[in-house]
Design a protein around this motif. Structure first.
Motif, PDB file in Angstrom:
ATOM      1  N   ASP A 132      11.433  34.486 -58.107  1.00  0.00           N
ATOM      2  CA  ASP A 132      11.350  34.709 -59.549  1.00  0.00           C
ATOM      3  C   ASP A 132      10.040  35.394 -59.902  1.00  0.00           C
ATOM      4  O   ASP A 132       9.023  34.749 -60.131  1.00  0.00           O
ATOM      5  CB  ASP A 132      11.469  33.377 -60.285  1.00  0.00           C
ATOM      6  CG  ASP A 132      11.462  33.557 -61.804  1.00  0.00           C
ATOM      7  OD1 ASP A 132      11.710  34.689 -62.260  1.00  0.00           O
ATOM      8  OD2 ASP A 132      11.219  32.562 -62.520  1.00  0.00           O
ATOM      9  N   THR A 185       3.903  34.274 -57.190  1.00  0.00           N
ATOM     10  CA  THR A 185       4.542  35.273 -58.037  1.00  0.00           C
ATOM     11  C   THR A 185       3.741  35.513 -59.316  1.00  0.00           C
ATOM     12  O   THR A 185       2.814  34.762 -59.643  1.00  0.00           O
ATOM     13  CB  THR A 185       5.973  34.843 -58.435  1.00  0.00           C
ATOM     14  OG1 THR A 185       5.903  33.845 -59.469  1.00  0.00           O
ATOM     15  CG2 THR A 185       6.735  34.287 -57.247  1.00  0.00           C
ATOM     16  N   ARG A 238       5.117  35.234 -62.202  1.00  0.00           N
ATOM     17  CA  ARG A 238       5.796  34.480 -63.250  1.00  0.00           C
ATOM     18  C   ARG A 238       5.545  32.977 -63.116  1.00  0.00           C
ATOM     19  O   ARG A 238       6.426  32.155 -63.296  1.00  0.00           O
ATOM     20  CB  ARG A 238       7.296  34.780 -63.245  1.00  0.00           C
ATOM     21  CG  ARG A 238       7.622  36.157 -63.824  1.00  0.00           C
ATOM     22  CD  ARG A 238       9.113  36.428 -63.871  1.00  0.00           C
ATOM     23  NE  ARG A 238       9.862  35.363 -64.537  1.00  0.00           N
ATOM     24  CZ  ARG A 238       9.982  35.227 -65.859  1.00  0.00           C
ATOM     25  NH1 ARG A 238       9.362  36.080 -66.668  1.00  0.00           N
ATOM     26  NH2 ARG A 238      10.700  34.258 -66.369  1.00  0.00           N
ATOM     27  N   LYS A 289       4.742  30.819 -60.609  1.00  0.00           N
ATOM     28  CA  LYS A 289       5.292  29.937 -59.593  1.00  0.00           C
ATOM     29  C   LYS A 289       4.741  30.251 -58.206  1.00  0.00           C
ATOM     30  O   LYS A 289       4.370  31.381 -57.903  1.00  0.00           O
ATOM     31  CB  LYS A 289       6.825  30.078 -59.518  1.00  0.00           C
ATOM     32  CG  LYS A 289       7.571  29.645 -60.762  1.00  0.00           C
ATOM     33  CD  LYS A 289       9.061  29.889 -60.585  1.00  0.00           C
ATOM     34  CE  LYS A 289       9.844  29.536 -61.852  1.00  0.00           C
ATOM     35  NZ  LYS A 289      11.286  29.854 -61.697  1.00  0.00           N
ATOM     36  N   GLU A 304       6.660  29.628 -54.622  1.00  0.00           N
ATOM     37  CA  GLU A 304       7.920  29.206 -54.024  1.00  0.00           C
ATOM     38  C   GLU A 304       7.732  29.059 -52.519  1.00  0.00           C
ATOM     39  O   GLU A 304       7.097  29.909 -51.878  1.00  0.00           O
ATOM     40  CB  GLU A 304       9.029  30.214 -54.333  1.00  0.00           C
ATOM     41  CG  GLU A 304       9.292  30.344 -55.838  1.00  0.00           C
ATOM     42  CD  GLU A 304      10.529  31.186 -56.153  1.00  0.00           C
ATOM     43  OE1 GLU A 304      11.486  31.152 -55.350  1.00  0.00           O
ATOM     44  OE2 GLU A 304      10.519  31.865 -57.192  1.00  0.00           O
ATOM     45  N   HIS A 349      15.262  27.552 -49.953  1.00  0.00           N
ATOM     46  CA  HIS A 349      14.140  27.345 -50.861  1.00  0.00           C
ATOM     47  C   HIS A 349      13.831  25.852 -50.903  1.00  0.00           C
ATOM     48  O   HIS A 349      14.616  25.056 -51.410  1.00  0.00           O
ATOM     49  CB  HIS A 349      14.485  27.869 -52.259  1.00  0.00           C
ATOM     50  CG  HIS A 349      14.517  29.361 -52.337  1.00  0.00           C
ATOM     51  ND1 HIS A 349      13.605  30.101 -53.071  1.00  0.00           N
ATOM     52  CD2 HIS A 349      15.337  30.271 -51.760  1.00  0.00           C
ATOM     53  CE1 HIS A 349      13.877  31.390 -52.939  1.00  0.00           C
ATOM     54  NE2 HIS A 349      14.930  31.519 -52.163  1.00  0.00           N
ATOM     55  N   GLU A 393       9.507  24.556 -55.388  1.00  0.00           N
ATOM     56  CA  GLU A 393       9.083  25.487 -56.428  1.00  0.00           C
ATOM     57  C   GLU A 393       8.008  24.794 -57.257  1.00  0.00           C
ATOM     58  O   GLU A 393       8.273  23.796 -57.915  1.00  0.00           O
ATOM     59  CB  GLU A 393      10.278  25.874 -57.302  1.00  0.00           C
ATOM     60  CG  GLU A 393       9.962  26.918 -58.346  1.00  0.00           C
ATOM     61  CD  GLU A 393      11.187  27.291 -59.168  1.00  0.00           C
ATOM     62  OE1 GLU A 393      11.895  28.222 -58.776  1.00  0.00           O
ATOM     63  OE2 GLU A 393      11.441  26.607 -60.191  1.00  0.00           O
ATOM     64  N   ILE A 394       6.792  25.318 -57.188  1.00  0.00           N
ATOM     65  CA  ILE A 394       5.676  24.745 -57.952  1.00  0.00           C
ATOM     66  C   ILE A 394       5.461  25.607 -59.190  1.00  0.00           C
ATOM     67  O   ILE A 394       5.227  26.809 -59.091  1.00  0.00           O
ATOM     68  CB  ILE A 394       4.379  24.712 -57.115  1.00  0.00           C
ATOM     69  CG1 ILE A 394       4.618  24.000 -55.784  1.00  0.00           C
ATOM     70  CG2 ILE A 394       3.259  24.012 -57.895  1.00  0.00           C
ATOM     71  CD1 ILE A 394       3.457  24.134 -54.808  1.00  0.00           C
ATOM     72  N   LYS A 395       5.533  24.995 -60.358  1.00  0.00           N
ATOM     73  CA  LYS A 395       5.336  25.708 -61.615  1.00  0.00           C
ATOM     74  C   LYS A 395       3.955  25.376 -62.177  1.00  0.00           C
ATOM     75  O   LYS A 395       3.536  24.219 -62.181  1.00  0.00           O
ATOM     76  CB  LYS A 395       6.415  25.319 -62.624  1.00  0.00           C
ATOM     77  CG  LYS A 395       7.823  25.705 -62.201  1.00  0.00           C
ATOM     78  CD  LYS A 395       8.848  25.303 -63.262  1.00  0.00           C
ATOM     79  CE  LYS A 395      10.252  25.680 -62.846  1.00  0.00           C
ATOM     80  NZ  LYS A 395      11.258  25.289 -63.866  1.00  0.00           N
ATOM     81  N   TYR A 396       3.277  26.407 -62.669  1.00  0.00           N
ATOM     82  CA  TYR A 396       1.927  26.247 -63.196  1.00  0.00           C
ATOM     83  C   TYR A 396       1.928  26.408 -64.718  1.00  0.00           C
ATOM     84  O   TYR A 396       2.812  27.072 -65.278  1.00  0.00           O
ATOM     85  CB  TYR A 396       0.995  27.264 -62.526  1.00  0.00           C
ATOM     86  CG  TYR A 396       0.867  26.995 -61.036  1.00  0.00           C
ATOM     87  CD1 TYR A 396      -0.146  26.188 -60.542  1.00  0.00           C
ATOM     88  CD2 TYR A 396       1.797  27.501 -60.145  1.00  0.00           C
ATOM     89  CE1 TYR A 396      -0.245  25.910 -59.188  1.00  0.00           C
ATOM     90  CE2 TYR A 396       1.716  27.232 -58.783  1.00  0.00           C
ATOM     91  CZ  TYR A 396       0.693  26.434 -58.315  1.00  0.00           C
ATOM     92  OH  TYR A 396       0.613  26.148 -56.969  1.00  0.00           O
ATOM     93  N   LEU A 435       3.754  33.051 -69.131  1.00  0.00           N
ATOM     94  CA  LEU A 435       3.726  32.569 -67.758  1.00  0.00           C
ATOM     95  C   LEU A 435       2.548  33.211 -67.034  1.00  0.00           C
ATOM     96  O   LEU A 435       2.311  34.416 -67.159  1.00  0.00           O
ATOM     97  CB  LEU A 435       5.030  32.928 -67.037  1.00  0.00           C
ATOM     98  CG  LEU A 435       6.288  32.229 -67.560  1.00  0.00           C
ATOM     99  CD1 LEU A 435       7.532  32.818 -66.891  1.00  0.00           C
ATOM    100  CD2 LEU A 435       6.223  30.728 -67.302  1.00  0.00           C
ATOM    101  N   TYR A 478      -1.911  21.415 -54.944  1.00  0.00           N
ATOM    102  CA  TYR A 478      -0.658  20.656 -54.908  1.00  0.00           C
ATOM    103  C   TYR A 478      -0.685  19.804 -53.646  1.00  0.00           C
ATOM    104  O   TYR A 478      -0.767  20.331 -52.531  1.00  0.00           O
ATOM    105  CB  TYR A 478       0.540  21.597 -54.895  1.00  0.00           C
ATOM    106  CG  TYR A 478       1.873  20.877 -54.911  1.00  0.00           C
ATOM    107  CD1 TYR A 478       2.465  20.490 -56.116  1.00  0.00           C
ATOM    108  CD2 TYR A 478       2.550  20.597 -53.729  1.00  0.00           C
ATOM    109  CE1 TYR A 478       3.692  19.835 -56.138  1.00  0.00           C
ATOM    110  CE2 TYR A 478       3.771  19.943 -53.739  1.00  0.00           C
ATOM    111  CZ  TYR A 478       4.335  19.569 -54.941  1.00  0.00           C
ATOM    112  OH  TYR A 478       5.550  18.908 -54.955  1.00  0.00           O
TER     113      TYR A 478
END
Length: 323
Positions: free
Chosen positions: A32, A49, A51, A53, A55, A64, A67-70, A82, A113
């Motif tokens: 993504d 990425t 956006r 993340k 991955e 996969h 998925e770490i989202k910031y 984002l 993380y």
């Protein structure tokens, strides 16, 4: 007629010698957002990425795994956006994932993380313009700052060990060597600085080979490759002092890579997004990887004959080189 046959034979031999490896496109994966950085550890690909993340993908199965989202940040209009993940790395013990993340007011923040928890360890209020991060040990990381400075940082103590300038230009990229004792740093000057990580002191400067801003650098087995605005990739062997220059087809070399031995190199070759694979010892072109639909922003060798190319359209191309 004999001369014509001889010329044809020589041309055939030259083509065979130049393109001695057949590339096989193993798979194309999608993430993504545009790929800002690739790392590999223990069978896993870590993809940062633009956006917000990171991955994590298992190479063998292509699954996969994570998925770490910031956190989103406020842009200059006050809208939430984002963040771009500028850099990512994995600790030697495989337990920590560190990322440099875009923050409000032009700032940068650093997150770890670990144990399924995301923790901010450096706030934008520290005013550290961090562009790149690499683990040195599981408790120490090296930051590259936009002002051409290196920072060695102790994670458990939350303390800067040193902050040293390595040049007088705008920082572009850095990469540590295999045993994490030295780091190659490139910037807008075109020079490549080799720095002792323990002391933060410059121990060698590779000058006058790239003539303009360098975008990317790799450092493997006592060998360095850099790619720049002057439309060439420069290979330098620190053990022998010998170098080779590989030219692009009227296109800036935004991405480069070396195999673990340093005997194979890869670089973005032209505006069709082709990547050349070269023998760094002989200078031969041994293969060309074609079919990428957007700029290959990251090239990463997994081993001597397998590499991953991450592109601005969020696609990962997994290639295998076969003789």
């Amino acid at each position: 007629m004999k001369k014509l046959l001889s010329l044809s034979a020589l041309l055939f031999v030259f083509v065979m010698r130049t393109y001695s490896v057949t590339p096989e496109l193993v798979n194309v994966l999608k993430v993504d957002g545009a790929v800002s950085e690739l790392r590999y550890s223990n069978g896993k690909i870590f993809v940062a990425t633009e956006r917000g993340k990171v991955e994590v993908i298992e190479l063998e199965t292509r699954n996969h795994l994570l998925e770490i989202k910031y956190p989103e940040f406020e842009d200059f209009t006050g809208e939430l956006q984002l963040p771009k993940i500028f850099s990512v790395d994995v600790s030697p013990d495989g337990k920590k994932i560190i990322a440099v993340v875009q923050a409000s007011r032009g700032g940068r923040e650093v997150y770890i993380y670990e144990k399924k928890q995301l923790k901010k360890i450096i706030s934008r209020k520290k005013h550290l313009p961090i562009a790149k991060v690499r683990f040195i040990t599981s408790d120490r990381v090296l930051f590259g700052l936009s002002g051409d400075e290196l920072v060695l940082y102790n994670l458990s103590e939350g303390k800067i060990i040193y902050r040293n300038p390595v040049g007088m230009s705008f920082f572009s990229d850095m990469e540590v060597n295999n045993d994490k004792t030295e780091v190659a740093v490139v910037d807008e000057s075109g020079d490549t600085k080799i720095v002792d990580i323990k002391t933060g002191k410059v121990i060698k400067i590779i000058e006058e080979l790239n003539k303009d801003k360098v975008f990317d650098v790799d450092f493997k087995n006592g060998r360095v490759i850099s790619g720049g605005r002057d439309k060439k990739a420069v290979f330098y062997n620190l053990k022998t002092g010998r170098y080779r220059i590989f030219y692009a087809d009227d296109f800036m070399v935004f991405s480069v890579a070396l195999s673990p031995s340093g005997k194979k190199g890869a670089y973005l070759y032209n505006d069709k997004f082709d990547v050349r694979i070269v023998d760094t010892e002989t200078g031969d072109i041994i293969s060309v990887l074609k079919g990428h639909r957007a700029t290959p922003s990251n090239i990463l060798f997994i081993d001597e004959n397998q590499l991953i190319i991450g592109c601005d359209d969020g696609k990962l191309y997994i290639w295998r080189l076969k003789r």
